[in-house]
Design an enzyme around this catalytic site. Structure first.
Site, PDB file in Angstrom:
ATOM      1  N   TRP A 144       9.891  -5.918 -70.570  1.00  0.00           N
ATOM      2  CA  TRP A 144      11.003  -5.119 -71.054  1.00  0.00           C
ATOM      3  C   TRP A 144      12.271  -5.910 -71.325  1.00  0.00           C
ATOM      4  CZ3 TRP A 144      14.830  -6.135 -67.715  1.00  0.00           C
ATOM      5  CH2 TRP A 144      14.474  -6.456 -66.402  1.00  0.00           C
ATOM      6  N   ASN A 145      12.382  -7.146 -70.839  1.00  0.00           N
ATOM      7  CA  ASN A 145      13.686  -7.817 -70.927  1.00  0.00           C
ATOM      8  C   ASN A 145      14.004  -8.315 -72.341  1.00  0.00           C
ATOM      9  OD1 ASN A 145      11.575  -9.662 -70.495  1.00  0.00           O
ATOM     10  ND2 ASN A 145      12.919 -11.174 -69.548  1.00  0.00           N
ATOM     11  N   LYS A 168       0.591  -4.143 -75.783  1.00  0.00           N
ATOM     12  CA  LYS A 168       0.969  -3.124 -74.802  1.00  0.00           C
ATOM     13  C   LYS A 168       2.388  -3.458 -74.355  1.00  0.00           C
ATOM     14  CE  LYS A 168       1.380  -2.128 -70.932  1.00  0.00           C
ATOM     15  NZ  LYS A 168       2.625  -1.615 -70.225  1.00  0.00           N
ATOM     16  N   PRO A 169       3.411  -2.756 -74.913  1.00  0.00           N
ATOM     17  CA  PRO A 169       4.788  -3.001 -74.474  1.00  0.00           C
ATOM     18  C   PRO A 169       5.031  -2.425 -73.096  1.00  0.00           C
ATOM     19  CG  PRO A 169       4.735  -1.176 -76.026  1.00  0.00           C
ATOM     20  CD  PRO A 169       3.328  -1.709 -75.945  1.00  0.00           C
ATOM     21  N   ALA A 170       6.113  -2.841 -72.468  1.00  0.00           N
ATOM     22  CA  ALA A 170       6.484  -2.266 -71.179  1.00  0.00           C
ATOM     23  C   ALA A 170       6.690  -0.768 -71.337  1.00  0.00           C
ATOM     24  CB  ALA A 170       7.755  -2.930 -70.661  1.00  0.00           C
ATOM     25  N   GLY A 221       5.418 -11.829 -67.933  1.00  0.00           N
ATOM     26  CA  GLY A 221       5.836 -10.922 -66.871  1.00  0.00           C
ATOM     27  C   GLY A 221       6.015 -11.674 -65.569  1.00  0.00           C
ATOM     28  N   SER A 222       5.963 -10.959 -64.487  1.00  0.00           N
ATOM     29  CA  SER A 222       6.189 -11.553 -63.177  1.00  0.00           C
ATOM     30  C   SER A 222       4.984 -12.373 -62.736  1.00  0.00           C
ATOM     31  CB  SER A 222       6.473 -10.463 -62.146  1.00  0.00           C
ATOM     32  OG  SER A 222       5.291  -9.726 -61.869  1.00  0.00           O
ATOM     33  N   GLU A 243       3.158 -16.515 -69.296  1.00  0.00           N
ATOM     34  CA  GLU A 243       4.555 -16.944 -69.202  1.00  0.00           C
ATOM     35  C   GLU A 243       5.165 -16.094 -68.107  1.00  0.00           C
ATOM     36  OE1 GLU A 243       8.259 -16.831 -69.214  1.00  0.00           O
ATOM     37  OE2 GLU A 243       8.199 -15.957 -71.224  1.00  0.00           O
ATOM     38  N   LEU A 244       5.419 -16.735 -66.952  1.00  0.00           N
ATOM     39  CA  LEU A 244       5.733 -15.978 -65.743  1.00  0.00           C
ATOM     40  C   LEU A 244       7.163 -16.236 -65.276  1.00  0.00           C
ATOM     41  CD1 LEU A 244       2.299 -16.580 -63.967  1.00  0.00           C
ATOM     42  CD2 LEU A 244       2.958 -14.730 -65.531  1.00  0.00           C
ATOM     43  N   GLU A 378      12.730 -15.274 -57.352  1.00  0.00           N
ATOM     44  CA  GLU A 378      13.366 -15.130 -58.653  1.00  0.00           C
ATOM     45  C   GLU A 378      14.388 -14.004 -58.564  1.00  0.00           C
ATOM     46  OE1 GLU A 378      12.193 -14.867 -63.344  1.00  0.00           O
ATOM     47  OE2 GLU A 378      10.880 -13.844 -61.916  1.00  0.00           O
TER      48      GLU A 378
END
Length: 474
Positions: A144-145, A168-170, A221-222, A243-244, A378
């Site tokens: 979402w960011n 699949k978007p947030a 994402g996380s 990509e975390l 984080e």
């Protein structure tokens, strides 16, 4: 949703509400996608794959470039929608849409550069060929960011190499993505080549990762969710790029241009309300200049205009969710309870304009313990811890004392220091005397628990293609 070239309702009647982070008001809804919805989108992408993969690469690039232009034409509309559902200031939303288009255009231009290889004289009367072929259906899971630029990072290289995509978007930011999908289709991307399924991660996201016909998952994402995604993808040996999270260090040496370094630290930490994987999250300053840097940084942070993203002067919008703000507050409280000094912020802003949204003041903390949460975890919000260090060796050692390794930066006029830091810091990206801006021309990806694989650069193309060897005997 957007499947096979047209809007589509979900298989179930349930819908997800989308909230404006500055007011908490519902600004739209989207279908709560199910495994059945995911299967429908994957089947549409699979049906479109032969025609798209057999389209000449140059033509694929032309179509993507043409379609990206239509997105650019609707930049203002898309930016308004993005601010409404994500919360970022309009100026940042406009920049994000522009960057999304730039990335699509960049990869559209690389379509003509796709090539394989030729190996002469493998044996007597034999030569070899190296073929590069698309993988098939790619699943793109986007947070979402930065919902549009992080989508483009996956969509651009996937499409020009001949793959079809199900995104699949947030669940909290699906609306702008759906508009972009429709514009790309109107601009010339054939039906089924790019599909969007909305829904939650545990349902729609998990179904996309588990689907046996999806050949690759591109996930941002996380770190905890990335680990679960990689484990689930192993069931069918899918290709994965991750990509975390990150906890990016910045080092300011005693010979740095302090004004520029402080400006970069402020932008790097507070852009998008600090909600960026590549945000500057830990600041190490040589003790000879620490007092001056801290004074300048605190003054700059305290002047940042806070408010709803629709305000033209606003530089710091709300955090995206109430839970995100609560986590930041917990991390700051932990640091303060354990001895960190609050130099500014560390509270919600006062005033009626801030009561309904998820606002938090820009915060600078001095010398939290090395094992505090803001040092080890984080921090996804406008909080910057600062530590004094004696020299470069201490700075690099402390920079590397993290499970993450995404980005990093150093400010110095000394070429030897800059080169040494660039070689020694354990991160996938190092900026020297530069704000932390990602370039399409350079590969981007993390080390350690910050991810696997590359986005951006020509290297990204490798993660969307299979390599096949062919031996030809006369």
């Amino acid at each position: 949703m957007f499947v096979d070239g047209e809007p589509r309702d979900g298989a179930a009647a349930e819908r997800l509400e989308v909230w404006d982070p500055s007011t908490g008001e519902v600004v739209g809804t989207a279908p709560a996608g199910t495994a059945e919805d995911v299967d429908g989108a994957v089947q549409a992408a699979l049906a479109a794959f032969p025609g798209w993969s057999e389209t000449p690469a140059a033509r694929r690039g032309e179509l993507l470039y043409q379609a990206a232009g239509l997105v650019r034409d609707h930049q203002e509309e898309l930016a308004g929608q993005l601010t409404q559902e994500q919360g970022k200031p309009l100026r940042e939303a406009r920049g994000e849409i522009g960057r999304c288009v730039q990335t699509l255009e960049h990869y559209a231009g690389l379509a003509r550069s796709l090539r394989g290889g030729y190996v002469p004289d493998l044996d007597e009367g034999a030569y070899g060929l190296v073929l590069r072929r698309p993988l098939g259906v790619v699943g793109a899971i986007v947070p979402w960011n930065f919902p549009t630029t992080l989508l483009a990072n996956k969509l651009g290289p996937a499409l020009v190499t001949g793959n079809t995509v199900v995104a699949k978007p947030a669940e909290t930011t699906p609306l702008t993505t759906l508009l972009i999908a429709e514009l790309l289709h109107q601009g010339g991307i054939p039906a089924g080549v790019f599909n969007v399924v909305t829904g939650t991660g545990p349902v729609a996201g998990a179904a996309l990762v588990a689907h046996p016909l999806v050949r690759k998952i591109a996930f941002t994402g996380s770190t905890p969710v990335g680990k679960r995604t990689m484990a689930a993808a192993a069931e069918h040996l899918k290709r994965v790029t991750l990509e975390l999270g990150g906890s990016d260090p910045m080092i300011i040496c005693d010979d740095a241009d302090l004004d520029r370094a402080v400006s970069a630290a402020s932008v790097g930490r507070f852009f998008n309300c600090g909600q960026a994987c590549l945000a500057t999250k830990r600041l190490f300053v040589f003790e000879q200049v620490a007092d001056e840097v801290i004074e300048k940084l605190v003054a700059k942070a305290a002047r940042l205009p806070i408010g709803p993203g629709t305000g033209e002067r606003v530089l710091l919008g709300p955090l995206h969710t109430a839970s995100g703000r609560a986590l930041i507050e917990e991390q700051v409280a932990d640091a303060v309870d354990r001895g960190a000094k609050v130099l500014c912020g560390a509270a919600r802003p006062d005033g009626e304009a801030y009561q309904l949204g998820w606002f938090y003041q820009p915060t600078v903390l001095l010398e939290p313990p090395a094992d505090s949460r803001v040092a080890r975890e984080e921090t996804f919000g406008p909080v910057l811890p600062v530590w004094r260090v004696a020299d470069l060796d201490e700075a690099v050692e402390r920079a590397n004392d993290s499970p993450y390794g995404l980005g990093s930066s150093i400010w110095t006029r000394d070429l030897h220091r800059a080169s040494s830091a660039a070689e020694r810091i354990e991160a996938g990206y190092t900026w020297v005397n530069s704000v932390n801006k990602v370039y399409d021309e350079l590969p981007f990806g993390g080390l350690k628990q910050s991810g696997y694989g590359k986005e951006h650069g020509t290297e990204a193309l490798d993660f969307y293609q299979e390599t096949k060897s062919v031996v030809v005997k006369h």
